[in-house]
Design an enzyme around this catalytic site. Structure first.
Site, mmCIF file in Angstrom:
data_model
loop_
_atom_site.group_PDB
_atom_site.id
_atom_site.type_symbol
_atom_site.label_atom_id
_atom_site.label_comp_id
_atom_site.label_asym_id
_atom_site.label_seq_id
_atom_site.Cartn_x
_atom_site.Cartn_y
_atom_site.Cartn_z
ATOM 1 C CG ASP A 57 1.298 -1.262 9.514
ATOM 2 O OD1 ASP A 57 1.452 0.178 8.704
ATOM 3 O OD2 ASP A 57 -0.223 -1.426 9.386
ATOM 4 C CG HIS B 285 1.855 -5.819 8.352
ATOM 5 N ND1 HIS B 285 0.804 -5.716 7.263
ATOM 6 C CD2 HIS B 285 1.190 -5.352 10.074
ATOM 7 C CE1 HIS B 285 -0.277 -5.568 7.807
ATOM 8 N NE2 HIS B 285 -0.029 -5.147 9.454
#
Ligand code: ZN
Length: 284
Positions: free
Chosen positions: A92, A234
């Site tokens: 992400d 991430h």
């Protein structure tokens, strides 16, 4: 279109107006010559069973009218063995060139794919990284335009956040995302009814945004991964790119296929619905 299902690769095409028999041909990077795998009369869909495709490589299909070479439709899918374990790695908050590019090259070197939930207002700054990830077969998905915690906003703002991010991605890759991950995983009933796409959460949280430590990410993945899980990371931190260099070969050595979220959910027979929340693609 083509998609995976528990029983095979489902091919769909627009029928000719008259009654025809359609021939389905297949080839792959492992067996490059076209071979007929099936035929069907007066239909616009055919499910090619998994025993007719090649796993671990790209598979190509073409649909033609019987006794001609007139191709009405062609498509490709990644060959995934439904009987073997698989996981969906997700990243992400990117793209972020230095990290995203490294992750994509690690994935590529191991025949793996992941899903990148990108922030819409970042994609123009990191256009080449986004294209690179997309062209390598990764799934590009939606993490809103401005990384808004959606539960703080009304329907109109939520929808504009989703639509703007989809448009930004589509402008670069040519394909609009079909999955959404809400920032912070924050979802309430307003978010569920406003978002016209499936809401994808995760079942393994590496918490690497907090630890920023490659070793701890690797150990979380090693002790929590199981067949069908969705792993959250991430692509913002160097430590995540470093961890990926260990995680991906390790998952491969354990027999896991690393697939996109869409592939995982289709193969495991989850019918993804708008506004519904999904945490994993465990076998049903
Ligand atoms: Zn986020």
């Amino acid at each position: 279109t083509s998609k995976h299902s528990p029983n095979g690769v489902v091919l769909s095409w627009g029928k000719y107006t008259n009654k025809h028999t359609y021939i389905i041909d297949h080839r792959s990077t492992a067996s490059p010559a076209w071979k007929t795998v099936g035929e069907i009369y007066d239909n616009g869909t055919y499910t090619c069973p998994y025993n007719k495709i090649d796993f671990g490589v790209v598979n190509y299909f073409r649909i033609r009218l019987k006794n001609t070479n007139l191709v009405s439709y062609s498509t490709s899918v990644n060959g995934i063995d439904p009987t073997k374990p698989m996981v969906a790695l997700t990243y992400d908050d990117g793209p972020f060139t230095s990290v995203t590019d490294s992750i994509v090259s690690t994935l590529k070197a191991n025949g793996a794919r992941a899903t990148f939930f990108v922030v819409g207002n970042r994609v123009n700054s990191y256009k080449n990284s986004l294209k690179n990830a997309f062209n390598a077969g990764n799934e590009i998905a939606n993490h809103t335009y401005s990384h808004y915690i959606l539960t703080n906003y009304n329907t109109k703002t939520i929808q504009s956040q989703i639509n703007q991010a989809n448009q930004a991605v589509k402008n670069i890759t040519g394909k609009a995302p079909t999955l959404v991950r809400a920032p912070g995983g924050s979802i309430n009933s307003t978010v569920k009814s406003a978002v016209k796409y499936p809401l994808i959460q995760w079942s393994v949280d590496t918490m690497e945004w907090k630890s920023r430590n490659a070793k701890s990410v690797v150990s979380v993945v090693k002790s929590n991964t199981k067949d069908g899980c969705i792993i959250s990371m991430h692509d913002l931190y160097e430590s995540t790119a470093e961890a990926t260099k260990t995680i991906v070969p390790w998952l491969k050595s354990q027999g896991y296929q690393m697939v996109t979220v869409t592939e995982l959910m289709q193969i495991r027979g989850y019918d993804l619905k708008a506004g519904e929340i999904y945490y994993s693609g465990y076998r049903k």
